[in-house]
Design a protein around this motif. Structure first.
Motif, mmCIF file in Angstrom:
data_model
loop_
_atom_site.group_PDB
_atom_site.id
_atom_site.type_symbol
_atom_site.label_atom_id
_atom_site.label_comp_id
_atom_site.label_asym_id
_atom_site.label_seq_id
_atom_site.Cartn_x
_atom_site.Cartn_y
_atom_site.Cartn_z
ATOM 1 N N VAL A 25 0.852 -1.210 0.000
ATOM 2 C CA VAL A 25 0.000 0.000 0.000
ATOM 3 C C VAL A 25 0.882 1.252 0.000
ATOM 4 C CG1 VAL A 25 -1.659 1.340 1.370
ATOM 5 C CG2 VAL A 25 -1.988 -1.120 1.111
ATOM 6 N N GLU A 27 -10.863 9.658 -1.564
ATOM 7 C CA GLU A 27 -10.770 9.383 -3.006
ATOM 8 C C GLU A 27 -10.876 7.879 -3.274
ATOM 9 O OE1 GLU A 27 -7.070 10.211 -4.988
ATOM 10 O OE2 GLU A 27 -8.055 10.343 -6.953
ATOM 11 N N GLU A 28 -10.216 7.105 -2.436
ATOM 12 C CA GLU A 28 -10.269 5.642 -2.620
ATOM 13 C C GLU A 28 -11.692 5.114 -2.404
ATOM 14 O OE1 GLU A 28 -7.569 3.005 -2.757
ATOM 15 O OE2 GLU A 28 -5.850 3.963 -1.802
ATOM 16 N N LYS A 68 -13.836 6.298 -5.560
ATOM 17 C CA LYS A 68 -13.535 5.618 -6.828
ATOM 18 C C LYS A 68 -13.573 4.097 -6.711
ATOM 19 C CE LYS A 68 -11.053 9.423 -8.869
ATOM 20 N NZ LYS A 68 -9.776 9.959 -9.329
ATOM 21 N N ASN A 69 -14.016 3.612 -5.569
ATOM 22 C CA ASN A 69 -14.183 2.167 -5.360
ATOM 23 C C ASN A 69 -12.894 1.359 -5.351
ATOM 24 O OD1 ASN A 69 -17.053 1.686 -5.027
ATOM 25 N ND2 ASN A 69 -17.211 2.514 -7.092
ATOM 26 N N THR A 70 -11.761 2.038 -5.369
ATOM 27 C CA THR A 70 -10.499 1.294 -5.325
ATOM 28 C C THR A 70 -10.336 0.632 -3.956
ATOM 29 O OG1 THR A 70 -9.434 3.382 -4.773
ATOM 30 C CG2 THR A 70 -9.245 2.650 -7.033
ATOM 31 N N LEU A 71 -10.843 1.296 -2.934
ATOM 32 C CA LEU A 71 -10.726 0.747 -1.579
ATOM 33 C C LEU A 71 -11.595 -0.496 -1.426
ATOM 34 C CD1 LEU A 71 -9.437 1.043 1.112
ATOM 35 C CD2 LEU A 71 -11.070 2.796 1.727
ATOM 36 N N ARG A 72 -12.763 -0.446 -2.035
ATOM 37 C CA ARG A 72 -13.678 -1.588 -1.976
ATOM 38 C C ARG A 72 -13.021 -2.821 -2.609
ATOM 39 N NH1 ARG A 72 -19.270 -1.237 -5.171
ATOM 40 N NH2 ARG A 72 -19.905 -3.380 -4.999
ATOM 41 N N VAL A 73 -12.428 -2.607 -3.781
ATOM 42 C CA VAL A 73 -11.763 -3.725 -4.471
ATOM 43 C C VAL A 73 -10.570 -4.224 -3.644
ATOM 44 C CG1 VAL A 73 -10.524 -4.399 -6.569
ATOM 45 C CG2 VAL A 73 -12.510 -2.905 -6.733
ATOM 46 N N LEU A 74 -9.857 -3.286 -3.073
ATOM 47 C CA LEU A 74 -8.687 -3.632 -2.270
ATOM 48 C C LEU A 74 -9.086 -4.487 -1.069
ATOM 49 C CD1 LEU A 74 -5.680 -3.013 -2.291
ATOM 50 C CD2 LEU A 74 -6.128 -1.020 -0.881
ATOM 51 N N MET A 100 -11.570 -6.346 -0.859
ATOM 52 C CA MET A 100 -12.027 -7.654 -1.334
ATOM 53 C C MET A 100 -10.832 -8.543 -1.708
ATOM 54 S SD MET A 100 -15.360 -7.220 -3.664
ATOM 55 C CE MET A 100 -15.104 -5.656 -4.424
ATOM 56 N N SER A 101 -9.661 -7.934 -1.774
ATOM 57 C CA SER A 101 -8.468 -8.668 -2.211
ATOM 58 C C SER A 101 -7.589 -9.040 -1.026
ATOM 59 C CB SER A 101 -7.674 -7.826 -3.203
ATOM 60 O OG SER A 101 -8.514 -7.339 -4.195
ATOM 61 N N ASN A 102 -8.233 -9.335 0.054
ATOM 62 C CA ASN A 102 -7.514 -9.825 1.232
ATOM 63 C C ASN A 102 -6.604 -8.796 1.882
ATOM 64 O OD1 ASN A 102 -7.139 -11.855 3.080
ATOM 65 N ND2 ASN A 102 -5.261 -12.565 2.105
ATOM 66 N N VAL A 103 -6.890 -7.520 1.668
ATOM 67 C CA VAL A 103 -6.188 -6.484 2.426
ATOM 68 C C VAL A 103 -7.126 -6.069 3.556
ATOM 69 C CG1 VAL A 103 -5.283 -4.126 2.361
ATOM 70 C CG2 VAL A 103 -4.855 -5.664 0.456
ATOM 71 N N GLU A 119 -15.971 1.334 3.364
ATOM 72 C CA GLU A 119 -16.561 1.202 2.025
ATOM 73 C C GLU A 119 -17.550 2.310 1.736
ATOM 74 O OE1 GLU A 119 -17.658 -2.288 -0.011
ATOM 75 O OE2 GLU A 119 -16.721 -3.524 1.518
#
Lengths: 230, 285
Positions: A7, A72-73, A76-82, A84-87, A230
């Motif tokens: 990160v 911002e994250e 822009k949904n980058t945090l949501r995806v992150l 979901m990726s085991n972070v 989220e």
């Protein structure tokens, strides 16, 4: 640990291309160098501009940058995806927080170097800055977590940042403001920075700064439970 | 064959609004499962439950044999997720976006190059995401989902808003993944996508599964007219009963070389959905 480092690496690359956040880190260090060299007024205390801009830097850069990054994250949904990726949320917050802390400490180092401090004074200066930056980071994380969009984060972060960064300066000219300002961590940072060479640590300062930090931690836990990341 | 996913009696409410009502289905390993429904039907919510981001109020869900409430890093590492809103870092290049996730998944860098070539983005690897077209962002998002050699791929509206050519490219990549044995959970409101890609589908309306099965079986099940539509050269259209008696007629058309086309009257999935729910898959009807 590897996720936290990932990160941080990502954020470094992103910041270099993000003028809005990047400028937060370098504006006050650059201003300090310029003002410290360009302006000399008779009777001006030693390291006047250094301490003034250092206090403003503490109240502004960590708070606005971390709130902007988190918001911002989220937007822009980058945090949501992150996530979901085991972070884990704490890994993300620690990664972003550590990154902003390091970036701000580098800025603090530049400000410190602009002043005329001995090594020991410089170390004390950096320690005080570190405490102030961590406190600001907590407040910024509260705003970023509460905000759904960057716009929301900015609309809250700017007035909050103005209170914390300008109150110490205004309190120099107005005793009423000074009475209120003394309960803020940034005013205490300003007091401590002005006493770097004497290293006179008042118990009040510790109490107020600890109280501010505790308040922000409580606020963060409330906001995190209500809004999540989220 | 063992199951990749099981959902049993899943229910969830947001406040007073119940968004999922007693959802049950099973997905076998290597299967492409399609969840069809209009916007707001509960598709994304279901993905969130299946990937452990949300907790259901009733029922249970299992992913690779494990309760989705207890998914560990091991299971998460076997899941790839592509959401409808990309979630890409605009200021980073396509390569750097994947590099970040490669670090998280502990995937070697050679894998990034391989995946970028697979989705046709290798030439654009240095381009910042904000300068990519929507179709390219979609493919990059898919590349990210495929990065960690996923066993299960969750795709939320993977071709939504894409032109047919780009959508076809995505379908080709998904077909390749299927051949490799990846289980794919797909949400869509595109009936053609569901018909061409999915082994099984479920029609979701207002949080409830209103039909489940193989796409062709569902269409046949709702073929109430059960007739044959013959188009003759010259444009004349004739409707025949789907019976032995029509065979002679069809034979005659064929012998006289009059036949232009022949279709059954079985409905498509859109029509079936409309019949069952009273609204279309796009949600505008």
């Amino acid at each position: 640990m590897s996720n936290i480092i990932a990160v941080m690496k990502k954020q470094l690359k992103d910041t270099l291309k993000n003028k809005t956040v990047f400028i937060q880190f370098i504006m006050f260090p650059v201003l300090t160098i310029i003002m410290n060299r360009a302006i000399t007024i008779d009777g001006m205390p030693e390291n006047f501009f250094v301490n003034l801009f250092a206090t403003m830097y503490v109240g502004m850069a960590p708070l606005t940058s971390i709130s902007a990054i988190i918001a911002e994250e989220k937007e822009k949904n980058t945090l949501r995806v992150l996530l979901m990726s085991n972070v884990k949320p704490y890994e993300y917050l620690l990664g972003i927080g550590s990154y902003v802390f390091i970036a701000c400490m580098l800025g603090a180092g530049v400000i410190c170097a602009a002043g005329s401090y001995r090594l020991q004074e410089g170390l004390v200066f950096m320690l005080i800055m570190a405490i102030g930056i961590v406190t600001s980071l907590l407040m910024g994380a509260v705003i970023g977590t509460w905000s759904k969009t960057q716009m929301m984060a900015t609309s809250v972060a700017v007035p909050v940042m103005m209170i914390f960064s300008f109150l110490p300066m205004l309190s120099m000219f107005n005793s009423t403001i000074a009475k209120v300002a003394k309960y803020t961590y940034s005013e205490q940072i300003s007091i401590l920075l002005n006493a770097v060479s004497t290293w006179e640590l008042e118990p009040d300062s510790i109490g107020i700064m600890g109280g501010n930090m505790l308040l922000f931690i409580l606020l963060f836990s409330v906001v995190y439970r209500r809004c999540g990341l989220e | 064959m063992s199951h990749a996913m099981i959902a049993e009696n899943l229910s969830l409410s947001f406040g007073k609004k119940q968004v999922l009502h007693h959802i049950s289905f099973e997905i076998e390993k290597g299967e492409v499962f399609g969840l069809l429904g209009p916007s707001g039907a509960g598709k994304t919510t279901l993905i969130k439950i299946l990937t452990g981001q949300l907790r259901q109020e009733e029922g249970y869900a299992k992913l690779l044999g494990k309760d989705t409430k207890e998914l560990s890093a091991l299971e998460h590492g076997q899941i790839g997720i592509m959401m409808d809103n990309f979630g890409l870092y605009d200021r980073l290049s396509a390569y750097d976006n994947l590099l970040f996730y490669a670090d998280i998944y502990h995937v070697p860098r050679s894998r990034i190059t391989k995946i970028l070539k697979q989705v046709g983005l290798y030439e654009a690897r240095s381009t910042v995401v904000s300068k990519l077209s929507k179709g390219m962002k979609n493919r990059l998002s898919l590349a990210r989902a495929l990065l960690n050699n996923t066993k299960i791929l969750f795709l939320d509206e993977p071709t939504s808003g894409l032109d047919p050519a780009t959508a076809k490219e995505i379908h080709t990549i998904l077909a390749e993944q299927k051949k490799r044995g990846t289980t794919i959970f797909l949400t869509t409101h595109n009936m053609f996508e569901a018909e061409s890609l999915c082994d099984h589908i479920a029609l979701l309306s207002e949080g409830s599964i209103i039909e489940y099965g193989k796409p062709a079986d569902i269409c046949r099940k709702y073929n109430h007219l059960n007739r044959l539509q013959v188009t003759l050269k010259g444009g004349e259209m004739i409707s025949l009963e789907n019976s032995k008696a029509s065979a002679l007629k069809i034979k005659e058309y064929l012998e006289k070389e009059q036949m232009e086309a022949i279709h059954s009257t079985e409905p498509n999935l859109e029509t079936v959905f409309l019949e069952l729910s009273g609204r279309g898959l796009t949600g505008y009807e």
